[in-house]
Design a protein around this motif. Structure first.
Motif, PDB file in Angstrom:
ATOM      1  N   GLN B 370       0.819  -1.201   0.000  1.00  0.00           N
ATOM      2  CA  GLN B 370       0.000   0.000   0.000  1.00  0.00           C
ATOM      3  C   GLN B 370       0.856   1.255   0.000  1.00  0.00           C
ATOM      4  N   TRP B 371       2.012   1.186   0.597  1.00  0.00           N
ATOM      5  CA  TRP B 371       2.870   2.362   0.759  1.00  0.00           C
ATOM      6  C   TRP B 371       4.219   2.117   0.101  1.00  0.00           C
ATOM      7  N   ILE B 372       4.803   3.234  -0.226  1.00  0.00           N
ATOM      8  CA  ILE B 372       6.156   3.142  -0.764  1.00  0.00           C
ATOM      9  C   ILE B 372       6.987   4.234  -0.129  1.00  0.00           C
ATOM     10  N   ALA B 373       8.189   3.871   0.311  1.00  0.00           N
ATOM     11  CA  ALA B 373       9.074   4.841   0.931  1.00  0.00           C
ATOM     12  C   ALA B 373      10.188   5.185  -0.032  1.00  0.00           C
ATOM     13  N   SER B 374      10.627   6.419   0.003  1.00  0.00           N
ATOM     14  CA  SER B 374      11.705   6.812  -0.903  1.00  0.00           C
ATOM     15  C   SER B 374      12.678   7.698  -0.173  1.00  0.00           C
ATOM     16  N   GLY B 375      13.917   7.574  -0.513  1.00  0.00           N
ATOM     17  CA  GLY B 375      14.929   8.443   0.045  1.00  0.00           C
ATOM     18  C   GLY B 375      15.624   9.170  -1.083  1.00  0.00           C
ATOM     19  N   SER B 376      15.959  10.425  -0.795  1.00  0.00           N
ATOM     20  CA  SER B 376      16.528  11.212  -1.884  1.00  0.00           C
ATOM     21  C   SER B 376      17.783  11.909  -1.414  1.00  0.00           C
ATOM     22  N   SER B 377      18.544  12.434  -2.374  1.00  0.00           N
ATOM     23  CA  SER B 377      19.746  13.155  -1.956  1.00  0.00           C
ATOM     24  C   SER B 377      19.439  14.558  -1.502  1.00  0.00           C
ATOM     25  N   ASP B 378      18.153  14.976  -1.532  1.00  0.00           N
ATOM     26  CA  ASP B 378      17.829  16.276  -0.959  1.00  0.00           C
ATOM     27  C   ASP B 378      17.664  16.204   0.562  1.00  0.00           C
ATOM     28  N   GLY B 379      17.928  15.025   1.129  1.00  0.00           N
ATOM     29  CA  GLY B 379      17.902  14.901   2.578  1.00  0.00           C
ATOM     30  C   GLY B 379      16.526  14.644   3.152  1.00  0.00           C
ATOM     31  N   THR B 380      15.597  14.118   2.385  1.00  0.00           N
ATOM     32  CA  THR B 380      14.280  13.792   2.900  1.00  0.00           C
ATOM     33  C   THR B 380      13.970  12.332   2.667  1.00  0.00           C
ATOM     34  N   VAL B 381      13.153  11.803   3.511  1.00  0.00           N
ATOM     35  CA  VAL B 381      12.591  10.473   3.303  1.00  0.00           C
ATOM     36  C   VAL B 381      11.090  10.676   3.241  1.00  0.00           C
ATOM     37  N   ARG B 382      10.432  10.117   2.247  1.00  0.00           N
ATOM     38  CA  ARG B 382       8.985  10.322   2.095  1.00  0.00           C
ATOM     39  C   ARG B 382       8.288   8.987   2.010  1.00  0.00           C
ATOM     40  N   ILE B 383       7.030   9.033   2.395  1.00  0.00           N
ATOM     41  CA  ILE B 383       6.181   7.855   2.221  1.00  0.00           C
ATOM     42  C   ILE B 383       5.026   8.257   1.339  1.00  0.00           C
ATOM     43  N   TRP B 384       4.789   7.454   0.299  1.00  0.00           N
ATOM     44  CA  TRP B 384       3.753   7.746  -0.682  1.00  0.00           C
ATOM     45  C   TRP B 384       2.702   6.652  -0.626  1.00  0.00           C
ATOM     46  N   GLU B 385       1.481   7.073  -0.989  1.00  0.00           N
ATOM     47  CA  GLU B 385       0.461   6.051  -1.190  1.00  0.00           C
ATOM     48  C   GLU B 385       0.591   5.600  -2.638  1.00  0.00           C
ATOM     49  N   VAL B 386       0.642   4.281  -2.806  1.00  0.00           N
ATOM     50  CA  VAL B 386       0.961   3.745  -4.124  1.00  0.00           C
ATOM     51  C   VAL B 386      -0.113   4.089  -5.135  1.00  0.00           C
ATOM     52  N   GLU B 387      -1.363   3.911  -4.747  1.00  0.00           N
ATOM     53  CA  GLU B 387      -2.413   4.013  -5.746  1.00  0.00           C
ATOM     54  C   GLU B 387      -2.713   5.451  -6.141  1.00  0.00           C
ATOM     55  N   THR B 388      -2.518   6.387  -5.203  1.00  0.00           N
ATOM     56  CA  THR B 388      -2.904   7.757  -5.527  1.00  0.00           C
ATOM     57  C   THR B 388      -1.708   8.648  -5.832  1.00  0.00           C
ATOM     58  N   GLY B 389      -0.575   8.258  -5.353  1.00  0.00           N
ATOM     59  CA  GLY B 389       0.581   9.111  -5.570  1.00  0.00           C
ATOM     60  C   GLY B 389       0.662  10.225  -4.542  1.00  0.00           C
ATOM     61  N   ARG B 390      -0.088  10.106  -3.455  1.00  0.00           N
ATOM     62  CA  ARG B 390      -0.100  11.136  -2.416  1.00  0.00           C
ATOM     63  C   ARG B 390       1.092  10.928  -1.492  1.00  0.00           C
ATOM     64  N   CYS B 391       1.732  12.023  -1.148  1.00  0.00           N
ATOM     65  CA  CYS B 391       2.849  11.924  -0.216  1.00  0.00           C
ATOM     66  C   CYS B 391       2.279  11.940   1.190  1.00  0.00           C
ATOM     67  N   LEU B 392       2.426  10.859   1.916  1.00  0.00           N
ATOM     68  CA  LEU B 392       1.809  10.729   3.226  1.00  0.00           C
ATOM     69  C   LEU B 392       2.638  11.431   4.295  1.00  0.00           C
ATOM     70  N   ARG B 393       3.900  11.251   4.242  1.00  0.00           N
ATOM     71  CA  ARG B 393       4.732  11.747   5.340  1.00  0.00           C
ATOM     72  C   ARG B 393       6.117  12.047   4.796  1.00  0.00           C
ATOM     73  N   ARG B 394       6.741  12.993   5.461  1.00  0.00           N
ATOM     74  CA  ARG B 394       8.134  13.234   5.075  1.00  0.00           C
ATOM     75  C   ARG B 394       8.957  13.558   6.304  1.00  0.00           C
ATOM     76  N   TRP B 395      10.189  13.084   6.246  1.00  0.00           N
ATOM     77  CA  TRP B 395      11.147  13.384   7.323  1.00  0.00           C
ATOM     78  C   TRP B 395      12.296  14.154   6.721  1.00  0.00           C
ATOM     79  N   ASP B 396      12.699  15.188   7.387  1.00  0.00           N
ATOM     80  CA  ASP B 396      13.911  15.873   6.945  1.00  0.00           C
ATOM     81  C   ASP B 396      15.060  15.328   7.758  1.00  0.00           C
ATOM     82  N   VAL B 397      15.826  14.467   7.150  1.00  0.00           N
ATOM     83  CA  VAL B 397      16.915  13.840   7.908  1.00  0.00           C
ATOM     84  C   VAL B 397      18.201  14.632   7.775  1.00  0.00           C
ATOM     85  N   GLY B 398      18.187  15.597   6.885  1.00  0.00           N
ATOM     86  CA  GLY B 398      19.303  16.533   6.846  1.00  0.00           C
ATOM     87  C   GLY B 398      20.537  16.028   6.126  1.00  0.00           C
TER      88      GLY B 398
END
Lengths: 611, 690
Positions: B370-398
Motif C-alpha cells: 500500500q505504501w512506498i518509501a523513498s529516500g533522496s539526496s535532498d535529505g528527505t525520506v517520504r512515504i507515498w500512497e501507491v495508488e494515488t501518488g499522495r505523499c503521506l509523510r516526510r522526514w527531513d533527515v538533513g
C-alpha cells in the motif's frame, strides 16, 4: 615415480598436439636440407600450401607446414633431380673456369631436366580435377603468350612461343567443339568462359598490346608456376584432341602460320583430319562416307589452288547439303552424339547462315584470333582482309561486316556494318541482337558482364540488361508462337512479338495503375456511403484524428519493433551476435553500393531530361 | 738560283725533291709569286707519298712541315716564311709574319675589309676552292685534282684513285733455277704405316665402350605430352594423404569492369577525388573507365601484377574451408516464446510520484503493497500512497539518503534509512495502536545496553536514541551504502564498503546488538542479502559472490561473476538462483545448483546497472541502469532440476531522463502485483503497470 610437470617433455618422448603435427618453414627447410627458392619451387609444383594450426606454437608471424606435407616433399624425386642439377651446375662452372668450353657445353646439354607428368597425375588424379583447376593455368599461359620476351626479365622467347602455341591449341579445341559460352570485354582483357565436361572454365586473355613487365613482379615465381602450367595444358590439350580423334600435337600449315592465322591453320587441320578419317562408329554412316569420299577426293585433287581449298574447308561448316559437308556432319555427330546438350546446340546455331567479314583493323594478330574464336564456335563463317582469307570483301553473300573505325567509306547495301561489341553481346545473350545500336560511328550501348546473376535479391539491374531480357523473351516466343495470333500476323512474327513483349511490360504498369485507381475509387465510395448515412463532419474529424493517432501508434510500433530486435540479440550468444553484426554490416555495404549506383543513375537521368 | 745548291745544304730535302717537281710543272711556270700548290702539297704529300711510292719515301717520313715549305720556297720567287712551328699569334701585333730564307722580314699583306672581301667572293665563281694559308699569309686556290684528293681523304680512302691496297703477292724468291729442295731428309716410315699408339687407343676405347664405361649421348627425345589420363572412371579421391582443398576460383568480373559499362557505374570526378582522402587500403583497387570503342582500349597496366598476386595467393596462403552462411540474419536469433504468452508484466508508466527536490536514490515498498518509501539526496525520506501518488509523510533527515528499506513484517511498520555514516530506524506511525505500542517498545534503546555488548563490534557501532524522529540511530565509522532486512524482521545487515574487516555487519534490532561476521572478507563488499528462506547470507564483492551459512558459520560457495565491478545482487524467492548486476552493464544469472559460473550473462545496458530485483511471486526480474532504461525479464525457474531456467527479455521501460549522467537509481517490484517502481535521478518515482 616422478610426477610429470605439465610442460615438461622427457627426452625420449614424442611431441604431442600441434607441435607434433606442424613445423615452421625454417624447420622444414632444415629438415629437407634445401634453400628457400627451391623449397618454394617444390611447393608450387607439388601444390603444398601452408597450414593454419589451431595453436601457433612458435608465434603468429611464422608460416606453418604440416609434417605430412613436408614428408611428402621429402620423398619427392624432384628433390633429387634438383640436387643433381646443382651438382651439374658446379661442374659446368668448373669446366668454364678451366676454359674447357667443350666440356662445359656437353655438360650443359646433359643437365637433367625435371619431369612434371607424374606430379600432374598426382595432383589431378582424374581428368575432371585438372579441368576444374584450369582457370589459373589458362590465364597465365595466355598472359605469357602476350608478353615480350626479355632477356633481362628471364622470359625466354621459346617459352613465349610455347605458351602461344598451347593457347592457340586450346582455343582451337574450344571453337571446334562449340564449347564457348560467354565472352566479356573488360578493361583488364577479355574474359572467356567455356564449359568442358561439365566444368566451367573461365580465363582472361590480355589485350593484344604491349604488356609491361613491371619491376615489382617476381618473374621467377611466375616462371615456376609456368613450369607446372605448360605441361599441364599440354596434357589437357592432348586428352581433349584425343577425345575428338585428332592427332596431337597438330602439324600446321607453315604458310598460314606465317600469315598470323595460326588458329585458322589449326581449325583447318582439324577439319582435314576429320575428313580423312571417317568414323566407324556407325556402319551406315561409314558406308555413306566412303562412297561420298570417293566423290570428294578427286574433287579435292582438282582443286589445286590453295585459297579455294581453304575456302572449302570453311564452307563445310555452312553447307550441310554439300557432299563433303554432309560427311562432316555425320562424323561430327557420331563423335559427339552423347555430349550434345541443349547449350551446345544453341551455341552452334547462333550465327548459323550468317557470314562475317572482318575489316583490316582486325589484322592485328591476336585480335583476329580472338575474333575467330568467337565465330567458328558459334556457327558463323568468317573471312578477313589479308592474305589467306577464305573470301574477299566483295563477296555478295556476306551478311555482316565487323568494323572498328569511325566511319566506313564504301558500303555494300547487302550487308550490315556493325561494331565488334555486337558479336560479344549477341553471344552472351544467345540471340542475334538488332544491329541498329551497334552501327559504325555510333557509341554502342553498354557492354554488360554475362557473369552477373540478376536474379539475386536486391541486385541492381541496368536498363540494357532489361531490354536484352525482353528481346530474349521475344526470341524464345518465336519458336512457340502465340495461339491467338492471326495468320497474317505470323508472316512477320518478330515484329509482332517484340511489340507483344512491350505490351506485356506496359500491361504490368497498367495493372498497377489500375490497382491504385481501384483503391481511390473504394475510398470515394466509402465516403459517399458515409455521407448517405449522415455522418457529421465532426465524426469525420474524429476519424481523421484516429488516423493521426494511428500514425503515432505506428511510430510506437517502430519503437517496439526496435525493442523486439534488441531483445532478440540480447539472448544470443556472443558468437552469434558477432556473426549477426557482421552479416548486417556486409548487407549494408552491399546495399550502399547499389544505392550509390542508383543515385548516380538518377542524376544521369535528370541531366538527360533537362537536355 | 739553283735547286741543287739548296739541296746540298739541306740533306733531308733531297728525296722529296723529285716528287715536288711535278707540282712545279704546273705551278712553277707562272712567275706571279703565288704558290697555290704548296700548302695542299704539304698536307697531302705524306699520305700520298706513303701510299704510292713506299720505297722512295721510306726515310722521308720524318721530314718536317717547315722543311717542305722551305723546299717549296726555293722554287718560288716570293719570299717564304721561315719562322718554324711557333704559335702564329706571336706575330699578331707585328707588321710582319716572319722571315724569309735570307732573314728579311716578310710584310703582312693588306687585308680587305669584310664587306670588300664578301663582294669579291660573291663575284668569284671559284671562291669555294679558295683556302687561306695563315702561315704564309696568302690565299690558295685548290685545283680539281686536289679537291678530289681531299674528298677521297675525307672518305678514308687512299688519296690516289689508282692506288691498289691489295696487290697480288709476288714471291721474292726465285724457284726456277733451284737445284736442291730445302730439306734433303727422306720421307719417314711412319708416314706410311698405321700408328701403333692410335690402334692401342682405339682398342682401349672399344673395350671401354663394350664394357659400358663410355656411353654415348643418346639423341635427345622430346618428352611431349601423352595420354596422361587414360581411363580414370574407376578412380576416386585418394585418401592416403591430407585432405586437399582446391584453390578458390577468382571472382568473376562484374559490370564495372566492362570496357563500356553503363554510365551509372562510372564514379564522378568528385568521388574519384574523394578516394584520395581515404586510407590506401580502403581505396578501391579498380576504378571503372569507359571507352567508346574497342579500338581505344589501352593495355591494362596491372595485368602482370594481378597475375603475380594470384600466384602468391596460390602458394603462400593457408587454405581453410570456411562455411559461408547464406542465411537470413533473422534466423540466427533464438526462438523465444511470444511475449504475449508471458503476460502480465509491467509495460507502461501509470503514476509518477513527484515531490523530491533531488535525485531519488532509493525506494522501498511496504510488504502489503500500500505504501512506498523513498529516500533522496535532498535529505528527505517520504512515504507515498501507491495508488494515488499522495505523499503521506516526510522526514527531513538533513543528509543525503543512501538507502531505505522497509521491514518485511507486515505488522511492524518501521523503515531503515541509511544516510552518511548513520542508519536510522524510523517509525512510520502506520498501523493501529497496538502495533504502534509494540513498535515504540522496539525502538526504545536502553542506554546501558551498548556497554555490556560483546566486545567484537562495540567500537564500530553505537545504538543511540534519536528523539527528533522518535527513532533509533546507529552511528557507524564509515559511510553505509546499503541496508537489508532479514525475512523475520528482527535482523538487518549493513554494508560499509570502506569498513575493511567490519564492512558487513549484522544487527539484532530487538536486542540492539551488532555483530561482526566471523568470516574474512575477500575484496570490497558491495551488497549483502539474506536468503529468502534459509539462514544463508550472500555477500557480493566486486568480483565474486560469497555464500555463507550463518548457523554453521562457514563458507558454502563462492560464485565467480567474471565481472569487473558488480554493483547489485538479488536472490530468487526460490533461493537457488540469483542475479548480479555490474557497472559495465552486464547481468549475470547464477544457478547455484548448476555451477559457480554464470548460467547466462546478458549484456543489456550500455551503462552501469544500479539495481536488480526479483519479483516475489511472479516469474519476473528487472534491472535498471544509468542509461535511463529499465529492462523487465521473464525468469522462470523450474522445480525440475534437469530443466534450465528460462530467461526471456520482455520489455524495455523508458521514460526517465538523465541528469548528471545518472539515470534510474533504483527499482523495486510491487509485492503482489506485477508492477515496477523506478526511482530516477530526475527527481521522479514512476510506477509501471501491466
Amino acid at each position: 615415480m616422478v610426477k610429470a610437470v605439465k610442460h615438461y617433455r622427457p627426452p625420449g618422448k614424442k611431441k604431442e598436439g600441434n607441435a607434433a603435427k606442424f613445423v615452421t618453414r625454417s624447420q622444414a627447410l632444415k629438415q629437407l636440407q634445401i634453400n628457400l627458392p627451391l623449397f618454394r619451387k617444390l611447393c608450387i609444383l607439388k601444390g603444398v600450401t601452408p597450414r593454419e594450426p589451431k595453436k601457433k606454437f612458435k608465434g603468429t608471424h611464422q608460416t606453418y607446414y604440416h609434417v605430412k606435407d613436408v614428408a611428402f616433399l621429402h620423398h619427392e624425386p624432384l628433390l633429387e633431380i634438383h640436387r643433381e642439377i646443382r651438382v651439374h651446375e658446379r661442374k659446368i662452372k668448373k669446366a668454364e673456369a678451366k676454359k674447357n668450353l667443350e666440356r662445359a657445353k656437353r655438360l650443359r646439354e646433359k643437365t637433367p631436366k625435371p619431369k612434371i607428368d607424374r606430379i600432374i597425375r598426382q595432383r589431378y588424379p582424374r581428368f575432371v580435377d585438372a579441368l576444374g583447376e584450369l582457370d589459373d593455368c589458362l590465364s597465365m599461359v595466355h598472359l605469357f603468350a602476350a608478353l615480350p620476351a626479355a632477356e633481362s626479365k628471364k622470359i625466354d622467347i621459346e617459352c613465349v612461343h610455347k605458351c602461344r602455341r598451347l593457347a592457340h591449341e586450346w582455343q582451337a579445341f574450344i571453337s571446334r567443339t562449340h564449347k564457348l559460352r560467354k565472352a566479356f570485354v573488360s578493361v583488364k582483357g577479355i574474359y572467356y568462359q567455356a564449359e568442358v565436361e561439365g566444368q566451367k572454365i573461365t580465363w582472361l586473355t590480355p589485350h593484344s598490346l604491349q604488356q609491361v613487365v613491371s619491376d615489382d613482379v617476381d618473374v621467377i615465381t611466375m616462371l615456376n608456376f609456368l613450369q607446372l602450367y605448360e605441361p599441364l595444358l599440354g596434357f589437357v590439350n592432348f586428352r581433349l584432341y584425343h577425345s575428338i580423334n585428332l592427332k596431337y600435337p597438330p602439324i600446321l600449315d607453315p604458310r598460314l602460320e606465317a600469315l598470323a592465322a595460326d588458329l585458322y591453320a589449326l581449325s583447318r587441320y582439324a577439319n582435314a583430319n576429320v575428313n580423312a578419317v571417317p568414323s566407324v562408329v556407325n556402319s551406315e554412316a561409314s558406308q555413306v562416307a566412303e562412297s561420298e569420299q570417293g566423290d570428294a577426293k578427286p574433287k579435292r585433287d582438282d582443286i589445286e589452288h590453295e585459297k579455294s581449298e581453304l575456302r572449302l574447308a570453311q564452307l563445310q561448316h555452312q553447307l550441310p547439303t554439300n557432299e563433303p559437308g554432309a560427311l562432316m556432319q555425320l562424323v561430327e555427330e557420331a563423335a559427339s552424339e552423347e555430349e550434345v546438350d541443349q547449350d551446345t546446340r544453341e551455341c552452334k546455331n547462333l550465327f548459323k547462315d550468317l557470314k562475317f567479314f572482318l575489316s583490316r583493323e582486325f589484322f592485328l594478330r591476336l585480335y583476329l584470333l580472338r575474333k575467330l574464336i568467337l565465330q567458328p564456335s558459334f556457327g558463323g563463317i568468317v573471312s578477313w582482309e589479308g592474305e589467306g582469307a577464305p573470301f574477299q570483301e566483295s563477296d555478295q553473300s556476306i551478311t555482316h561486316q565487323i568494323v572498328d573505325r569511325d566511319s566506313q567509306g564504301h558500303k555494300f547495301l547487302s550487308r550490315e556494318y556493325v561494331q565488334p561489341q555486337w558479336v560479344f553481346d549477341s553471344v552472351n545473350a544467345r540471340i542475334i541482337l538488332p544491329t541498329v545500336d551497334y552501327m559504325v560511328g555510333r557509341i554502342p550501348p553498354p557492354h554488360l558482364s554475362p557473369f552477373i546473376d540478376y536474379e539475386e535479391e536486391g541486385a541492381y539491374i541496368p536498363d540494357y540488361a532489361k531490354t536484352i531480357k525482353q528481346l530474349q523473351a521475344a526470341a524464345r516466343k518465336e519458336v512457340l508462337p502465340l495461339p491467338g495470333v492471326g495468320k497474317e500476323d505470323l508472316e512477320d512474327p518478330q515484329n509482332i512479338l517484340v511489340e507483344g513483349i512491350m505490351d506485356r511490360a506496359e500491361a504490368n504498369q497498367a495493372a498497377q495503375r489500375k490497382q491504385k485507381m481501384m483503391m481511390l475509387e473504394q475510398q470515394y465510395h466509402n465516403d459517399l456511403k458515409k455521407e448517405l448515412q449522415g455522418v457529421t463532419y465532426g465524426k469525420m474529424d474524429s476519424n481523421v484524428d484516429k488516423q493521426t493517432s494511428t500514425g503515432e501508434e505506428s511510430t510506437d510500433n517502430a519503437q517496439q519493433k526496435d525493442d523486439a530486435d534488441d531483445m532478440g540479440t540480447l539472448m544470443m550468444s556472443r558468437k552469434k551476435r558477432k556473426l549477426l553484426e557482421a552479416m548486417k554490416i556486409s548487407n549494408e555495404r552491399k546495399q550502399a553500393k547499389n544505392d550509390l549506383i542508383k543515385q548516380r543513375k538518377k542524376k544521369i537521368d535528370e541531366a538527360h531530361k533537362k537536355n | 738560283m739553283s735547286p741543287k745548291k739548296q739541296n746540298e745544304e739541306d740533306p733531308h730535302v733531297s728525296d722529296s725533291d723529285t716528287d715536288s717537281t711535278y707540282e712545279d710543272s704546273s705551278a712553277a711556270d707562272d712567275d706571279d709569286g703565288d704558290s697555290f700548290g704548296s700548302p695542299s702539297e704539304s698536307e697531302s704529300e705524306p699520305a700520298a707519298g706513303d701510299d704510292s711510292e713506299p720505297d722512295e719515301h721510306g726515310e722521308s717520313d720524318s721530314s718536317g712541315l717547315h722543311q717542305e715549305e722551305s723546299d717549296s720556297s726555293e722554287d718560288e720567287v716570293a719570299p717564304r716564311n721561315t719562322v718554324g712551328d711557333v704559335p702564329l699569334h706571336w706575330y699578331d701585333d707585328e707588321p710582319h709574319i716572319g722571315y724569309d730564307i735570307k732573314g728579311k722580314k716578310i710584310k703582312k699583306k693588306d687585308k680587305l675589309d669584310k664587306l670588300g672581301s664578301f663582294l669579291a667572293n660573291v663575284d668569284d665563281s671559284k671562291n669555294w676552292r679558295k683556302v687561306y694559308d695563315e702561315y704564309n699569309d696568302e690565299e690558295v686556290e685548290l685545283t680539281k685534282d686536289e679537291v678530289k684528293l681531299v674528298r677521297r681523304l675525307l672518305k678514308n680512302r687512299a688519296p690516289h684513285a689508282d692506288f691498289n691496297p691489295y696487290p697480288d703477292y709476288v714471291d721474292w724468291f726465285k724457284w726456277d733455277g733451284a737445284k736442291h729442295p730445302l730439306s734433303n731428309a727422306p720421307e719417314p716410315k711412319r708416314r706410311f704405316i698405321p700408328s701403333k699408339w692410335e690402334a692401342k687407343k682405339v682398342v682401349q676405347y672399344v673395350r671401354a665402350i663394350r664394357k659400358g664405361l663410355i656411353t654415348f649421348d643418346k639423341p635427345k627425345e622430346e618428352d611431349g605430352p601423352y595420354l596422361l589420363w587414360e581411363d580414370d572412371s574407376g578412380l576416386t579421391e585418394k585418401s592416403n594423404h591430407l585432405a586437399y582443398i582446391p584453390a578458390p576460383k577468382q571472382r568473376l568480373p562484374g559490370n564495372e569492369e566492362s570496357y563500356n559499362p553503363p554510365l551509372e557505374y562510372i564514379p564522378t570526378q568528385e568521388e574519384i577525388n574523394s578516394y584520395q582522402l581515404m586510407y590506401e587500403e580502403d581505396r578501391p583497387k579498380f576504378i571503372p573507365k569507359r571507352f567508346t570503342s574497342m579500338r581505344s582500349i589501352p593495355a591494362y597496366e596491372n595485368a602482370m601484377k594481378e597475375c603475380f598476386e594470384r600466384c602468391l595467393d596460390l602458394y603462400l596462403c593457408p587454405r581453410v574451408r570456411k562455411k559461408r552462411l547464406n542465411i537470413d540474419p533473422e534466423s540466427l536469433k533464438p526462438k523465444l516464446p511470444s511475449r504475449k504468452e508471458l503476460k502480465p508484466y509491467p509495460t507502461a508508466c501509470y503514476i509518477e510520484y513527484k515531490g523530491h527536490e533531488d535525485a531519488v536514490t532509493s525506494i522501498s515498498v511496504e510488504p502489503s503493497g500500500q505504501w512506498i518509501a523513498s529516500g533522496s539526496s535532498d535529505g528527505t525520506v517520504r512515504i507515498w500512497e501507491v495508488e494515488t501518488g499522495r505523499c503521506l509523510r516526510r522526514w527531513d533527515v538533513g543528509e543525503a539518503v543512501n538507502c531505505v528499506a522497509w521491514n518485511p513484517l507486515p505488522d511492524v511498520h518501521i523503515l531503515a534509512v541509511s544516510l552518511g555514516q548513520d542508519v536510522l530506524i524510523l517509525n512510520t506511525h502506520l498501523g493501529d495502536d497496538e502495533e504502534q505500542k509494540k513498535i515504540k517498545e522496539l525502538l526504545s534503546v536502553d542506554t546501558s545496553t551498548p556497554s555490556d555488548d560483546s566486545g567484537n563490534s562495540a567500537t564500530s557501532v553505537r545504538w543511540l536514541q534519536d528523539d527528533k524522529h522518535g527513532a533509533i540511530k546507529l552511528k557507524f565509522f564509515k559511510t553505509v551504502t546499503a541496508v537489508e532486512w532479514h525475512r523475520k524482521g528482527d535482523y538487518f545487515s549493513t554494508v560499509m564498503p570502506a569498513g575493511e574487516s567490519r564492512a558487513v555487519l549484522i544487527h539484532h534490532l530487538s536486542k540492539k546488538l551488532t555483530q561482526k561476521l566471523p568470516f574474512k572478507l575477500h575484496g570490497l563488499a558491495v551488497r549483502s542479502t539474506f536468503h529468502p528462506s534459509r539462514s544463508i547470507f550472500f555477500i557480493c564483492t566486486k568480483q565474486s559472490v560469497r555464500v555463507y551459512d550463518l548457523l554453521k558459520r562457514k563458507l558454502i560457495k563462492k560464485l565467480d561473476t567474471g565481472l569487473r565491478e558488480a554493483s547489485s545482487i538479488a536472490v530468487h524467492p526460490g533461493g537457488d538462483n540469483l542475479i548480479v548486476g555490474s557497472k559495465e552493464g552486464k547481468l549475470c544469472w547464477f544457478d547455484m545448483d548448476l555451477s559457480s559460473k554464470p548460467y547466462k550473462t546478458l549484456k543489456c545496458h550500455p551503462k552501469d546497472i544500479n539495481n536488480v530485483v526479483y519479483h516475489r511471486s511472479y516469474p519476473l526480474f528487472a534491472s535498471c541502469s544509468d542509461d535511463c532504461n529499465a529492462y523487465v525479464f521473464h525468469g522462470m525457474v523450474y522445480s525440475d532440476l534437469n530443466q534450465n531456467p528460462l530467461i526471456v527479455p520482455l520489455e524495455i521501460l523508458r521514460g526517465h531522463t538523465s541528469s548528471d549522467g545518472r539515470g534510474i537509481l533504483d527499482c523495486k517490484f510491487h509485492p503482489r502485483q506485477p508492477w515496477l517502481f523506478t526511482a530516477g535521478a530526475d527527481k521522479l518515482i514512476k510506477l509501471y503497470c501491466h
